[in-house]
Structures are given as structure tokens and as C-alpha cells.
Design a protein around this motif. Structure first.
Motif, PDB file in Angstrom:
ATOM      1  N   ALA A  97      24.926 -20.094  14.698  1.00 32.68           N
ATOM      2  CA  ALA A  97      23.573 -20.426  15.158  1.00 32.68           C
ATOM      3  C   ALA A  97      23.629 -21.315  16.397  1.00 32.68           C
ATOM      4  O   ALA A  97      22.948 -21.046  17.401  1.00 32.68           O
ATOM      5  N   VAL A  98      24.445 -22.366  16.339  1.00 35.71           N
ATOM      6  CA  VAL A  98      24.577 -23.270  17.491  1.00 35.71           C
ATOM      7  C   VAL A  98      25.165 -22.524  18.682  1.00 35.71           C
ATOM      8  O   VAL A  98      24.705 -22.677  19.826  1.00 35.71           O
ATOM      9  N   VAL A 255      30.898 -28.091  23.165  1.00 38.76           N
ATOM     10  CA  VAL A 255      30.288 -27.858  21.853  1.00 38.76           C
ATOM     11  C   VAL A 255      30.408 -26.376  21.479  1.00 38.76           C
ATOM     12  O   VAL A 255      30.758 -26.033  20.338  1.00 38.76           O
ATOM     13  N   LEU A 256      30.116 -25.499  22.437  1.00 39.31           N
ATOM     14  CA  LEU A 256      30.258 -24.062  22.204  1.00 39.31           C
ATOM     15  C   LEU A 256      31.694 -23.712  21.844  1.00 39.31           C
ATOM     16  O   LEU A 256      31.948 -22.939  20.905  1.00 39.31           O
ATOM     17  N   LEU A 257      32.635 -24.286  22.579  1.00 33.94           N
ATOM     18  CA  LEU A 257      34.057 -24.041  22.311  1.00 33.94           C
ATOM     19  C   LEU A 257      34.427 -24.515  20.910  1.00 33.94           C
ATOM     20  O   LEU A 257      35.131 -23.822  20.160  1.00 33.94           O
ATOM     21  N   PHE A 258      33.912 -25.689  20.535  1.00 30.87           N
ATOM     22  CA  PHE A 258      34.200 -26.234  19.209  1.00 30.87           C
ATOM     23  C   PHE A 258      33.624 -25.344  18.117  1.00 30.87           C
ATOM     24  O   PHE A 258      34.266 -25.099  17.090  1.00 30.87           O
ATOM     25  N   MET A 259      32.407 -24.852  18.324  1.00 30.46           N
ATOM     26  CA  MET A 259      31.783 -23.978  17.331  1.00 30.46           C
ATOM     27  C   MET A 259      32.617 -22.708  17.117  1.00 30.46           C
ATOM     28  O   MET A 259      32.850 -22.279  15.981  1.00 30.46           O
ATOM     29  N   PHE A 568      20.266 -13.441  17.984  1.00 31.10           N
ATOM     30  CA  PHE A 568      19.890 -14.713  17.359  1.00 31.10           C
ATOM     31  C   PHE A 568      18.951 -14.481  16.179  1.00 31.10           C
ATOM     32  O   PHE A 568      19.104 -15.087  15.119  1.00 31.10           O
ATOM     33  N   PHE A 569      18.008 -13.573  16.359  1.00 32.06           N
ATOM     34  CA  PHE A 569      17.082 -13.276  15.267  1.00 32.06           C
ATOM     35  C   PHE A 569      17.826 -12.643  14.090  1.00 32.06           C
ATOM     36  O   PHE A 569      17.604 -13.004  12.922  1.00 32.06           O
ATOM     37  N   ALA A 570      18.735 -11.703  14.384  1.00 33.33           N
ATOM     38  CA  ALA A 570      19.427 -10.967  13.327  1.00 33.33           C
ATOM     39  C   ALA A 570      20.412 -11.843  12.565  1.00 33.33           C
ATOM     40  O   ALA A 570      20.565 -11.707  11.347  1.00 33.33           O
ATOM     41  N   VAL A 571      21.081 -12.747  13.271  1.00 36.79           N
ATOM     42  CA  VAL A 571      22.171 -13.509  12.664  1.00 36.79           C
ATOM     43  C   VAL A 571      21.710 -14.866  12.143  1.00 36.79           C
ATOM     44  O   VAL A 571      22.308 -15.405  11.207  1.00 36.79           O
ATOM     45  N   VAL A 572      20.643 -15.417  12.700  1.00 36.81           N
ATOM     46  CA  VAL A 572      20.197 -16.759  12.325  1.00 36.81           C
ATOM     47  C   VAL A 572      18.870 -16.734  11.568  1.00 36.81           C
ATOM     48  O   VAL A 572      18.755 -17.301  10.475  1.00 36.81           O
TER      49      VAL A 572
END
Length: 603
Positions: A97-98, A255-259, A568-572
Motif C-alpha cells: 500500500a505504501v 521509504v519506497l526502497l525499504f517497503m 492501488f484500488f485492486a491491491v489496497v
């Protein structure tokens, strides 16, 4: 994976891992071969992420890559060891999600930046800098064409590698076994459609923006060039983010890399932990271990895997590997087991010898083709020549398809037809090994009860009323059913007789099986549809002497961005809606438990 998951539920309803299926059909040697294949796939898949992450952190912040390599898996170990598969499910959802929010943020922020000027501005800048960005192998050297030989080579290598990452990863099989089939098939197929939103929109906008700006003063490498080494290490995106968004953009990038890293590493740890604890420790070291001790062993294996994968990543760093080279290596070492594993569920004619030898021969075939092609075309075998597209593609093709040929030839040499009823004995075998006789609770036929139970029930086996003892006897060793492939036997006297396969029944009733086969057909139809669209109907008409016009490019990129929001809608969003009742029930439980706890403390 959706199709494989459904077929596994139909034919091996009691299975918990893909390796358990291999062990039941091919015995100890086949089990060990596929353990090695699965571990290798997980190790290199996880190491490539850690390696890329450490190189990105080093390239952007200057932190020593050894320190970055050590720190990346450290935090993941804690919540993975404590939370297990449940923690992986939760972190996969939260981290995805993030990540999707940040991907949309980067795409829109870069596209709307004054230095880019929107869709029209990006197109104009790419056209204006076409002379600086001539691409050999592309139609007229343009970036705005689909006629690109190197793109097809790279895309096919990526397809082979990603297919191996999924099918040869026990974590994906575990998720199939742990969920209802009416969630497994839609889940994997929704993911298959949603995943396009990530590379398509992000790659188009950020990749072309970097091409347009890398020779301008705002780019971090200016006046020096953006080197091939920096591109192969993944530095294009952080450089562009630094140029257009600044330090806050770099924070968001980290942050993206960490996720991405933590989600991948956690999933890999769960997969390796299940292999080492269940398929190695419980199977060969301590078959009578308790569940509590097995959990403790799994915690230790998570820690061991973290240490091992850190060492592998550091070694590859010092060896000069980067994410591109590992991406080209991975299909060659991971693909040989895909077809033999699939045939385990879909072809009764694959023999034990074929299942054991075909992936081994396939690996050496792919490796030989890869290295020989690099030597033949470029005159040497080193990190540079093996990182070229053509040798890697030929090696991946050999590694993927040759096991099918080997399997058929070896199976026809000494034919044997496997009886699918044997798969229904998995739980019987384990009960006999642990307790000396099969356990026989009340009859259950629904999928949920079968998925949650760990002991055999009356719907699996009809045992005569005069049964007093049980023992095991081996199947015909000539056809490859080793020590694990033993069948329960019942006896009312001192002699024991093998339970007939006719007395072994499927745990699901006819209605449930009919539903499972319906989902199987749905999975295959969607599979064929997605492959047809993504391999033929979409790209092939565009593979011609054509350079995108501005209106076409604007529409192309707009659809890509819309796809990101759809992902985003489908996965979150959709999972939250789909699980709203379970979430509400859990929230009420937490609230009521908290109230009772607080009331007790007050008293």
C-alpha cells in the motif's frame, strides 16, 4: 500460480508445501533435488534485492555497502521470526500500500514538474534530445518506438526470471494452501493484471525524463555522463528524484526502497524457514518433533537465513555483481525446476528418474549455452559479456525448456503411470510415522476443515472395523517411490496387508470438487487470455516502423497512470472491502478483550 494452486488443492488436498508433493511422488532424492532448487531460487532472489538496496543506499547516501547489507535484513528478522506467515501477509499488504502510494507520487510529481512540463513537455524534450539518446537496435534509434530488439530480449529474460521467482518459491505455494480457492484464483489473477501499473507508468515517465535531463545542469551527475555501471546498479531513479524533487524526494525514495526490500526479504525468510524446518528438520532429523519445537526451529532458521543471505550479498558486492547481472543469471539457475514441478501435478507419466535428472540436466544445459554463447559472440567469459542480453536469453530458454525434453525422453525410457490416489495418503503416512496408526476423527468434507486439519479423517480412508494396528510398507522402489512414499496398512492379525487405493477417498465431496474444477477452468482461461494479450495482441501490432506521435504518447502514458490507480484500488482498497466483515469481527474482539482486561485490572 493460480492454476497450479487449484490443481494442488484438487490432487493433494492435505499438502502444506510444494516440496511435500515432490517428496510424496518421487521420494528422498527427488525431494532433496527440489529443496536445493527452491533454496537456490530464494537465495538469489532475496540476495538480488539486498544487493540492489545496499548499492542504492551507498550510491545515494555514501553509507558503506557492507553496513547497508547488514542493516537491511536485521529489522525483518524480528517481525518475521515472531509473526511468521501472518506477519508476512500483513507486511505484504501494508508495504505494498505504501509502495503504490509512493509510486503514484513519483510518477505524478516528475511528470508535472516545470522541468518536464507534463505529457506534452516530456514528449517534446525526448524528441529534442533524440540525438543524444540514439538507441542501437531501435527503429531509427528512437526511444519512442516499440520496435526494439534489445527490449524484447530484456523483456523475455525478465519473464523467465519472474516466472521462476513465483513458481519455485514455496512462499507462493504456502499462500495458495493457506487460503480458500475462491480467494486464491482471483487474488493471483488480480495481481497479474495490477502489476503492469508499476513498471509501465513509473518506467515510462521516470525513464524518459532521465533520458531527457541527464545532460542538463540539474542532473546530479552533470557535467559527467551517466555511466553504464550506474544504470545497471539502479541509480537512474534516485538521481532523477534528487534532481526534480530534492531531499524530500530522496527520503520518499528510501521509504519506497525499504517497503520493497522488507516485503521481499520477509517472504524469502518464511519460505526458507519452512523448507529448513519442515522439509529438512522434521522430515530427516526429528520426524516426531512437537509443533512447539518445530516453531522454535523455524525461528532459528529465520536467523540463520538472514546471516547467510547477508554473507552472500556482501560476497556478490565484492565480486562486482549488480542487479542487471543477477537478473540475467537468475533464470538460468531457477528455471530448470519449473516444468518438472508442473508435470508433477499434471502428468502421471513423469517418472522419479525423470523428475530427478531433468532439472539437473536443464541447469547444466542453460549454463553451458549461456557461457558458450558469450564466448562465441564476445570472445570472453566475464561479468561484462555474461551481462549481455543474447547469451542470457539463450541460456534462459535452454534452462527453461530443455527439462521438458529430458523429462519426456527419460520417462519414455522406462514408462510408469502414477496413480493420483497416492497423493491422498500424505496425511496417512505422517500419522503412521508419528503414532503408528492413522487418526480417525469425525467426517469432514468442506475445504476449510481440510485446510486447517493436520490429521487424516474418515473421508480419506475407510478402515475396517476390526482394524487394531497399522504399519507401513514401501511402494515399488523401481518406480521411484522412496522412504517417504509409504502406505498405511491395516491388520487384524500379525500379518499386515497394504490398504488398497480403492479404499482411499478424496476428502472433498462431489460438490466441492466440482467447484474446484470450475475455478481451475477459470484460472486457465485467464492465464491464456493474459498471455495472449501481453505477448501478442498488445505488443506485436506496435512492433513496426512507427514512432509514437504526441497524441498517441499522451494517451499511452495516461492509460499507464490510470493503471497505477487501478492497481492501488485492486491491491489496497478492494481487500479492505472484501474482508470488511472479518476486520469488523477482529476489531470487536480486540475491543471486548481490552475492556475485559481493563475491568479486571480495576477490580
Amino acid at each position: 500460480m493460480a492454476a497450479l494452486g487449484v490443481m494442488a488443492k484438487i490432487k493433494v488436498p492435505y499438502a502444506r508445501t510444494s516440496l511435500e508433493i515432490i517428496r510424496m511422488r518421487y521420494g528422498k532424492i527427488g525431494h532433496i533435488i527440489f529443496i536445493i532448487l527452491n533454496l537456490t531460487n530464494n537465495v538469489f532472489g532475496c540476495a538480488s534485492m539486498i544487493l540492489t538496496g545496499s548499492q542504492l543506499i551507498y550510491g545515494v547516501s555514501g553509507m558503506n555497502f557492507v553496513a547497508a547489507t547488514i542493516l537491511i535484513p536485521l529489522g525483518v528478522v524480528l517481525y518475521t521470526a515472531v509473526g511468521g506467515l501472518k506477519a508476512t501477509f500483513l507486511t505484504d499488504f501494508l508495504h505494498t500500500a505504501v509502495a503504490l502510494i509512493l509510486i503514484i507520487y513519483f510518477t505524478l510529481s516528475v511528470l508535472t514538474h516545470p522541468a518536464i512540463g507534463g505529457l506534452g513537455g516530456l514528449y517534446d524534450k525526448v524528441v529534442a534530445t533524440a540525438g543524444q539518446n540514439y538507441i542501437p537496435g531501435n527503429y531509427e534509434g528512437s526511444l519512442l518506438t516499440m520496435k526494439s530488439k534489445n527490449a524484447i530480449i530484456w523483456g523475455l529474460i525478465l519473464k523467465f526470471g519472474n516466472l521462476a521467482l513465483v513458481v519455485m518459491d514455496t512462499a507462493f505455494w504456502q499462500k495458495s494452501f493457506a487460503t480458500e480457492v475462491n480467494a486464491t484464483v482471483p487474488g493471483y489473477n488480480i495481481a497479474a493484471l495490477a502489476v503492469f501499473g508499476i513498471p509501465w507508468g513509473l518506467g515510462t515517465v521516470l525513464g524518459l525524463s532521465a533520458r531527457a535531463l541527464h545532460n542538463t545542469p540539474i542532473f546530479p551527475t552533470y557535467p559527467g555522463p551517466l555511466t553504464d555501471a550506474e544504470v545497471n546498479s539502479g541509480m537512474v531513479m534516485p538521481y532523477l528524484v534528487k534532481a526534480l524533487i530534492g531531499d524530500k524526494g530522496l527520503v520518499a525514495f528510501f521509504v519506497l526502497l525499504f517497503m520493497a526490500l522488507t516485503s521481499t526479504v520477509s517472504s524469502s525468510m518464511i519460505a526458507v524457514s519452512s523448507i529448513l524446518s519442515f522439509d529438512v528438520y522434521k522430515t530427516y532429523i526429528n520426524p516426531k518433533t512437537s509443533d512447539k519445537k518445530l516453531v522454535g526451529v523455524s525461528h532459528l532458521t529465520v536467523i540463520f537465513h538472514a546471516i547467510f543471505i547477508t554473507g552472500i550479498s556482501i560476497a556478490m558486492n565484492y565480486g562486482g555483481a549488480n542487479m542487471t547481472w543477477i537478473g540475467y543469471l537468475r533464470p538460468i539457475i531457477s528455471c530448470p525446476g519449473i516444468i518438472p514441478l508442473g508435470l508433477t501435478l499434471f502428468w502421471s507419466g513423469q517418472t522419479r528418474l525423470a523428475a530427478i535428472l531433468s532439472p539437473v540436466l536443464g541447469f547444466f544445459t542453460g549454463l553451458a549455452i549461456w557461457l558458450a554463447t558469450a564466448k562465441s559472440i564476445y570472445g570472453a567469459v566475464n561479468m561484462t559479456t555474461t551481462q549481455e542480453g543474447v547469451p542470457a536469453l539463450y541460456g534462459a530458454i535452454g534452462s527453461f525448456f530443455s527439462p521438458a525434453l529430458y523429462s519426456v525422453i527419460i520417462s519414455l525410457y522406462k514408462p510408469y503411470k502414477f496413480d493420483w490416489q497416492e497423493f491422498l495418503r500424505i496425511e496417512i503416512v505422517e500419522e503412521v510415522q508419528l503414532h503408528g496408526k492413522p487418526s480417525l476423527p469425525a467426517n469432514n468434507t468442506n475445504e476449510e476443515s481440510i485446510r486447517e486439519k493436520t490429521i487424516v479423517d474418515e473421508s480419506v480412508l475407510r478402515v475396517p472395523e476390526d482394524t487394531q494396528s497399522a504399519s507401513v510398507e514401501e511402494n515399488d522402489p523401481e518406480h521411484g517411490h522412496g522412504n517417504y512414499e509409504k502406505t498405511a496398512a491395516v491388520s487384524a492379525t500379525s500379518s499386515s496387508t497394504k490398504i488398497s487405493l480403492e479404499d482411499v477417498r478424496h476428502p472433498f465431496d462431489d460438490r466441492t470438487l466440482k467447484e474446484l474444477y470450475r475455478w481451475s477452468r477459470i484460472a486457465w482461461v485467464i492465464f491464456v487470455f493474459v498471455v495472449l494479450i501481453t505477448f501478442i495482441l498488445w505488443p506485436m501490432p506496435l512492433y513496426r516502423n512507427y514512432i509514437f506521435t504526441k497524441p498517441f504518447f499522451s494517451g499511452w502514458t495516461t492509460v499507464a497512470i490510470i493503471w497505477q490507480f487501478g492497481a492501488f484500488f485492486a491491491v489496497v482498497i478492494f481487500p479492505l472491502y472484501d474482508g470488511r466483515h472479518a476486520i469488523a469481527k477482529g476489531a470487536r474482539g480486540v475491543w471486548n478483550s481490552s475492556r475485559r482486561y481493563l475491568s479486571k485490572n480495576k477490580e
